[in-house]
Scaffold this active site. Structure first.
Site, PDB file in Angstrom:
ATOM      1  N   TYR A 155       0.832  -1.205   0.000  1.00 14.08           N
ATOM      2  CA  TYR A 155       0.000   0.000   0.000  1.00 14.08           C
ATOM      3  C   TYR A 155       0.869   1.258   0.000  1.00 14.08           C
ATOM      4  O   TYR A 155       0.457   2.318  -0.452  1.00 14.08           O
ATOM      5  CB  TYR A 155      -0.962  -0.011   1.194  1.00 14.08           C
ATOM      6  CG  TYR A 155      -2.141   0.900   1.019  1.00 14.08           C
ATOM      7  CD1 TYR A 155      -2.987   0.783  -0.081  1.00 14.08           C
ATOM      8  CD2 TYR A 155      -2.430   1.886   1.962  1.00 14.08           C
ATOM      9  CE1 TYR A 155      -4.078   1.611  -0.243  1.00 14.08           C
ATOM     10  CE2 TYR A 155      -3.523   2.719   1.816  1.00 14.08           C
ATOM     11  CZ  TYR A 155      -4.344   2.577   0.713  1.00 14.08           C
ATOM     12  OH  TYR A 155      -5.422   3.413   0.560  1.00 14.08           O
ATOM     13  N   LYS A 162      -3.630   8.334   3.466  1.00 17.27           N
ATOM     14  CA  LYS A 162      -4.949   8.037   4.027  1.00 17.27           C
ATOM     15  C   LYS A 162      -5.003   8.341   5.526  1.00 17.27           C
ATOM     16  O   LYS A 162      -6.055   8.696   6.063  1.00 17.27           O
ATOM     17  CB  LYS A 162      -5.313   6.574   3.764  1.00 17.27           C
ATOM     18  CG  LYS A 162      -5.569   6.241   2.308  1.00 17.27           C
ATOM     19  CD  LYS A 162      -6.826   6.915   1.759  1.00 17.27           C
ATOM     20  CE  LYS A 162      -7.191   6.372   0.387  1.00 17.27           C
ATOM     21  NZ  LYS A 162      -8.412   6.970  -0.169  1.00 17.27           N
TER      22      LYS A 162
END
Length: 254
Positions: A155, A162
């Site tokens: 990720y 995020k």
């Protein structure tokens, strides 16, 4: 149990019929909301416009959040045509591929700035412009992922991005709560969306998530839509500032 009849909802981030934003748009419409739907550019329009038209969207407009003029034009149209806004759903993120696929340590400053601007800064801007249109309260939602909280393999830089998105969600919820404006982050487990397909080894991530989640099921865009529709309702008027996991319980396992 609840209705969104008469609500006006802006949906930002539909790319195709597999998009989380599309699942949310369908659920909001099913509960009675009137929709404004945006598409990124001319190349995206043929994929988005038919979906928007099928949902009976009152407003279908281009929106590249990197272009301030397009943002201002959209909100001017909403102000003129509707005079108010009840719900904002923001489901967009971006990172240059070379930075997304590399280590956080190696991420370029420019790549990080772009990822933060499109993925986080745009949500802040849309909420700011929504505020005066939500005189009677409203709901603003964005989309996060578990990689904001824990390290998720592959990720990469989107994890810190995020994490920032979740933080601004909390701060804006605190600031706008007295006006009856709620701010939320939906956090689905991995889904087969076009944006997610850019993550390296994503199929393996899907398999691992399904195997590990207590329900042994992946989240769907319908799951996301149902949750978003509830959060947009008056029945959720006293709920704000949360990161709402929609992942079959994956997040509880540590």
């Amino acid at each position: 149990m609840f209705s969104l009849d008469g609500q006006k909802a802006l949906i930002v981030g539909i790319a195709n019929e597999n998009s989380i934003a599309y699942g949310c748009a369908r659920a909001l419409k099913a509960q009675g909301a009137d929709l404004a739907i945006t598409y990124l550019n001319e190349r995206a329009e043929p994929h988005v416009r038919p979906l928007a038209e099928a949902l009976g969207a009152s407003i279908i407009a281009p929106l590249d959040v990197a272009d301030p003029a397009q943002i201002e034009a959209l909100f001017a149209q909403i102000g003129t045509q509707w005079g108010r806004l009840d719900t904002l759903l923001h489901s967009i993120a971006f990172c240059p591929k070379e930075d997304l696929h590399g280590r956080v340590t190696d991420c370029s400053r420019l790549g990080f700035q772009q990822a933060m601007d499109i993925s986080v800064g745009s949500f802040m801007e849309l909420v700011r412009l929504s505020e005066p249109l939500m005189a009677d309260g409203g709901t603003c939602m964005t989309v996060s992922f578990y990689g904001a909280e824990k390290v998720v393999e592959n990720y990469n830089i989107m994890g810190p991005v995020k994490s920032a998105l979740e933080s601004v969600t909390r701060y804006m919820a605190a600031e706008l709560g007295p006006k009856g404006i709620r701010v939320h982050a939906l956090s689905p487990g991995p889904l087969k969306t076009r944006a997610a397909s850019g993550i390296a080894h994503f199929d393996a991530m899907l398999d691992a998530a399904a195997a590990r989640a207590p329900t042994h099921q992946l989240a769907t865009i319908e799951d996301c839509g149902a949750y978003a529709a509830f959060l947009a309702s008056r029945e959720a008027a006293n709920v704000t500032g949360g990161v709402h996991y929609i992942d079959g319980g994956f997040n509880i396992l540590g």
